[in-house]
Design a protein around this motif. Structure first.
Motif, PDB file in Angstrom:
ATOM      1  N   TYR A 154       0.894  -1.161  -0.127  1.00  0.00           N
ATOM      2  CA  TYR A 154       0.199  -0.092   0.171  1.00  0.00           C
ATOM      3  C   TYR A 154       0.876   1.307  -0.032  1.00  0.00           C
ATOM      4  N   GLU A 155       2.102   0.906   0.655  1.00  0.00           N
ATOM      5  CA  GLU A 155       2.887   2.379   0.574  1.00  0.00           C
ATOM      6  C   GLU A 155       3.908   2.466  -0.513  1.00  0.00           C
ATOM      7  N   ALA A 156       4.250   1.259  -1.113  1.00  0.00           N
ATOM      8  CA  ALA A 156       5.148   1.437  -2.202  1.00  0.00           C
ATOM      9  C   ALA A 156       4.652   1.674  -3.726  1.00  0.00           C
ATOM     10  N   PHE A 157       3.271   1.591  -3.918  1.00  0.00           N
ATOM     11  CA  PHE A 157       2.902   1.618  -5.253  1.00  0.00           C
ATOM     12  C   PHE A 157       1.789   2.821  -5.145  1.00  0.00           C
ATOM     13  N   PRO A 158       1.670   3.588  -6.301  1.00  0.00           N
ATOM     14  CA  PRO A 158       0.789   4.574  -6.148  1.00  0.00           C
ATOM     15  C   PRO A 158      -0.507   4.472  -6.459  1.00  0.00           C
ATOM     16  N   PRO A 159      -1.682   5.283  -6.346  1.00  0.00           N
ATOM     17  CA  PRO A 159      -3.165   4.708  -6.685  1.00  0.00           C
ATOM     18  C   PRO A 159      -3.444   4.576  -7.958  1.00  0.00           C
ATOM     19  N   PRO A 160      -4.463   3.999  -8.661  1.00  0.00           N
ATOM     20  CA  PRO A 160      -4.825   3.529  -9.939  1.00  0.00           C
ATOM     21  C   PRO A 160      -4.527   4.602 -10.946  1.00  0.00           C
ATOM     22  N   ARG A 161      -4.835   5.913 -10.704  1.00  0.00           N
ATOM     23  CA  ARG A 161      -4.746   6.944 -11.523  1.00  0.00           C
ATOM     24  C   ARG A 161      -3.304   7.194 -12.219  1.00  0.00           C
ATOM     25  N   GLN A 162      -2.318   6.742 -11.097  1.00  0.00           N
ATOM     26  CA  GLN A 162      -0.916   6.936 -11.488  1.00  0.00           C
ATOM     27  C   GLN A 162      -0.204   5.534 -11.408  1.00  0.00           C
ATOM     28  N   ALA A 163      -1.063   4.581 -11.931  1.00  0.00           N
ATOM     29  CA  ALA A 163      -0.438   3.109 -11.874  1.00  0.00           C
ATOM     30  C   ALA A 163       0.757   2.966 -12.558  1.00  0.00           C
ATOM     31  N   LEU A 164       1.718   2.226 -12.383  1.00  0.00           N
ATOM     32  CA  LEU A 164       2.920   1.970 -13.127  1.00  0.00           C
ATOM     33  C   LEU A 164       2.474   0.889 -14.144  1.00  0.00           C
ATOM     34  N   ASN A 165       3.410   1.074 -15.287  1.00  0.00           N
ATOM     35  CA  ASN A 165       2.846   0.292 -16.653  1.00  0.00           C
ATOM     36  C   ASN A 165       4.094  -0.187 -17.070  1.00  0.00           C
ATOM     37  N   PRO A 166       4.850  -1.211 -16.373  1.00  0.00           N
ATOM     38  CA  PRO A 166       6.136  -1.584 -16.717  1.00  0.00           C
ATOM     39  C   PRO A 166       5.909  -2.262 -18.118  1.00  0.00           C
ATOM     40  N   ILE A 167       4.923  -3.019 -18.374  1.00  0.00           N
ATOM     41  CA  ILE A 167       4.795  -3.968 -19.689  1.00  0.00           C
ATOM     42  C   ILE A 167       3.391  -3.275 -20.135  1.00  0.00           C
ATOM     43  N   ASP A 168       3.471  -3.621 -21.493  1.00  0.00           N
ATOM     44  CA  ASP A 168       1.840  -3.069 -22.109  1.00  0.00           C
ATOM     45  C   ASP A 168       0.894  -4.340 -21.605  1.00  0.00           C
ATOM     46  N   GLY A 169      -0.123  -3.716 -21.223  1.00  0.00           N
ATOM     47  CA  GLY A 169      -1.433  -4.589 -20.706  1.00  0.00           C
ATOM     48  C   GLY A 169      -0.937  -4.872 -18.984  1.00  0.00           C
ATOM     49  N   VAL A 170      -0.068  -4.551 -18.557  1.00  0.00           N
ATOM     50  CA  VAL A 170       0.218  -5.019 -16.924  1.00  0.00           C
ATOM     51  C   VAL A 170       0.356  -3.455 -16.142  1.00  0.00           C
ATOM     52  N   PHE A 171      -0.434  -3.351 -15.138  1.00  0.00           N
ATOM     53  CA  PHE A 171      -0.438  -2.497 -14.096  1.00  0.00           C
ATOM     54  C   PHE A 171      -0.198  -2.672 -12.670  1.00  0.00           C
ATOM     55  N   LEU A 172       0.552  -1.743 -12.196  1.00  0.00           N
ATOM     56  CA  LEU A 172       0.880  -1.848 -10.780  1.00  0.00           C
ATOM     57  C   LEU A 172       0.534  -0.701  -9.860  1.00  0.00           C
ATOM     58  N   CYS A 173      -0.407  -0.777  -8.984  1.00  0.00           N
ATOM     59  CA  CYS A 173      -0.866   0.056  -8.097  1.00  0.00           C
ATOM     60  C   CYS A 173      -1.373  -0.474  -6.675  1.00  0.00           C
ATOM     61  N   ASN A 174      -1.709   0.600  -5.845  1.00  0.00           N
ATOM     62  CA  ASN A 174      -2.189   0.163  -4.498  1.00  0.00           C
ATOM     63  C   ASN A 174      -3.363  -0.843  -4.527  1.00  0.00           C
ATOM     64  N   ARG A 175      -3.924  -0.907  -5.752  1.00  0.00           N
ATOM     65  CA  ARG A 175      -5.117  -1.887  -5.700  1.00  0.00           C
ATOM     66  C   ARG A 175      -4.762  -3.367  -6.225  1.00  0.00           C
ATOM     67  N   GLY A 176      -3.312  -3.512  -6.377  1.00  0.00           N
ATOM     68  CA  GLY A 176      -2.841  -4.897  -6.698  1.00  0.00           C
ATOM     69  C   GLY A 176      -2.151  -4.735  -8.156  1.00  0.00           C
ATOM     70  N   MET A 177      -1.942  -5.967  -8.625  1.00  0.00           N
ATOM     71  CA  MET A 177      -1.148  -6.123  -9.925  1.00  0.00           C
ATOM     72  C   MET A 177      -2.649  -6.619 -10.892  1.00  0.00           C
ATOM     73  N   ILE A 178      -2.608  -5.669 -11.887  1.00  0.00           N
ATOM     74  CA  ILE A 178      -3.396  -5.915 -12.882  1.00  0.00           C
ATOM     75  C   ILE A 178      -2.898  -6.178 -14.350  1.00  0.00           C
ATOM     76  N   PHE A 179      -3.515  -7.280 -15.056  1.00  0.00           N
ATOM     77  CA  PHE A 179      -2.927  -7.672 -16.230  1.00  0.00           C
ATOM     78  C   PHE A 179      -4.051  -8.371 -17.191  1.00  0.00           C
ATOM     79  N   GLY A 180      -3.613  -8.349 -18.515  1.00  0.00           N
ATOM     80  CA  GLY A 180      -4.510  -9.011 -19.389  1.00  0.00           C
ATOM     81  C   GLY A 180      -4.443 -10.505 -19.747  1.00  0.00           C
ATOM     82  N   VAL A 181      -5.516 -10.973 -19.707  1.00  0.00           N
ATOM     83  CA  VAL A 181      -5.672 -12.482 -20.035  1.00  0.00           C
ATOM     84  C   VAL A 181      -6.516 -12.837 -21.352  1.00  0.00           C
ATOM     85  N   PRO A 182      -6.468 -13.970 -22.034  1.00  0.00           N
ATOM     86  CA  PRO A 182      -7.137 -14.041 -23.288  1.00  0.00           C
ATOM     87  C   PRO A 182      -8.390 -13.914 -22.864  1.00  0.00           C
ATOM     88  N   GLU A 183      -9.217 -13.518 -23.708  1.00  0.00           N
ATOM     89  CA  GLU A 183     -10.572 -13.677 -23.624  1.00  0.00           C
ATOM     90  C   GLU A 183     -11.294 -15.219 -23.576  1.00  0.00           C
TER      91      GLU A 183
END
Length: 398
Positions: A154-183
């Motif tokens: 919660y302290e090391a990662f920013p809120p969703p609007r400033q989420a880190l995007n190290p790889i296309d389709g992968v986001f890191l924020c204080n809500r967790g790690m969000i990444f794309g999956v096959p439909e």
């Protein structure tokens, strides 16, 4: 004539000991008395509990499980909403506990084995770093480690609007790690079933290969064949279904991301804490198991030209497993039971869901009983599997 007969040589019949000196009868009496005492104490506790519940007008039984739960659960493997029943909410909690326990056990065994082997390394730096890891992680309570990792996320990662995007389709924020999956596509379940069938067939193929090697001395590449089939056959199914490539990419909508898969900070912190804490104990178990193998075995393996990696794989670990498996079982059980600490960091495991249910319904006895039964089931299942594996790995005496 009768006066001249020799005296009888038959030994006199031994007299039966008194009742209180007969060990078998005393044992039976003691067991019956103990059983009666346990029964009387159980009846007293049950009747006293029932009387107190009736006096306070508290309903008993599990009829409330069919009622609407009316609360949301942040993470769920299966579909769930607040309109579902308490029974389904409990199923969600049990699956969440099972998920973190299974993943945690696999990662703990892998990490603990690597650290245990590194602890015995001839490299001074690797050996000392492994020893430091073991000493530090063993002596920090697991609950404090959960709080530490939870705070880090919660302290090391920013809120969703400033989420880190190290790889296309992968986001890191204080809500967790969000990444794309096959439909979702019809090909995916078929690929999964094909993969499972290949693994089962590979297991039997590997057994046949071992029997063949014992009889003929010729090895059979069962693992390589299974690995190739596990990649090629699902890939063939994917091609037959038109090679679907559509992805469900997460996108920021309002204050949070929608789409893709989210690995929450609560799950990540719980998994990291359990794995790092338990792997320190597993590392010591692995070290002790390896050191239990005689040096002569290792020297003999090296004398016939085996490389260090092959010596470890073919000579040391198979013998060390017989020492490792029993204490390793205890650590696997500890990890599963320690997962109940998830309530401290807000992860919706079985204990957390049951606690919410108790607060809403007041069915504390039933709730605690369900927690005991679920963890008893998980623990006994783990013990049965590990006992079977331990029996399979033990030395066969001739």
């Amino acid at each position: 004539m009768s006066d001249n007969l020799p005296p009888s040589t038959e030994a006199p019949m031994p007299s039966k000991p008194p009742f209180w000196r007969d060990e078998e009868k005393r044992a039976i009496v003691f067991q019956v008395v103990a059983l009666l005492v346990v029964g009387l104490v159980s009846y007293y506790l049950y009747s006293n509990t029932q009387a107190n519940l009736e006096r306070q007008s508290i309903a008993t039984g599990f009829g409330f499980l069919d009622k609407e739960a009316s609360f949301e659960i942040g993470e769920s493997i299966i579909e769930y909403s607040a309109a579902d029943t308490y029974l389904r909410a409990l199923a969600v909690g049990a699956l969440n506990t099972l998920k973190v326990s299974l993943i945690g056990v696999v990662l703990t065994i892998i990490l603990g084995t690597l650290i245990g082997i590194a602890r015995l390394s001839s490299n001074w730096l690797i050996s000392r770093l492994s020893a430091l890891y073991i000493e530090v992680m063993q002596n920090i309570p697991v609950l404090l480690q959960l709080f530490f990792w939870y705070a880090i996320f919660y302290e090391a990662f920013p809120p969703p609007r400033q989420a880190l995007n190290p790889i296309d389709g992968v986001f890191l924020c204080n809500r967790g790690m969000i990444f794309g999956v096959p439909e979702a596509h019809a090909a995916h379940p078929v690929m999964g079933w094909v993969f499972l069938v290949v693994l089962i067939a590979g297991y039997f193929l590997n057994r046949w290969g071992h029997k063949r090697q014992d009889l003929t001395g010729q090895s059979f590449p069962a693992l390589r064949i299974t690995a190739a089939a596990a990649i090629l056959l699902p890939g063939l199914v994917w091609l037959l279904y038109g090679a679907p490539t559509a992805m469900d990419i997460p996108a920021l909508r309002g204050f949070n991301f929608q789409g893709g898969v989210t690995v929450s900070p609560e799950f990540s912190a719980l998994l990291l804490g359990l794995v790092i804490y338990t792997s320190a104990f597993v590392a010591e178990i692995v070290r002790a198991g390896i050191q239990s193998v005689g040096k002569g075995q290792i020297e003999a393996a090296m004398a016939i030209g085996l490389r260090p990696g092959k010596v470890l794989q073919l000579v040391v670990l198979p013998q060390a497993l017989r020492v490792i498996i029993p204490p390793l079982t205890s650590q696997m059980l500890n990890l599963t039971k320690n997962s109940s600490l998830a309530i401290a960091i807000g992860y919706a495991d079985f204990v957390a869901v049951t606690n919410t249910m108790i607060n809403q319904t007041g069915q504390a006895i039933e709730g605690v009983a369900l927690i005991m039964l679920v963890f008893l089931f998980f623990s006994l299942s783990t013990s049965l599997f590990m006992n079977w594996y331990n029996k399979k790995m033990k030395l066969v005496e001739r």
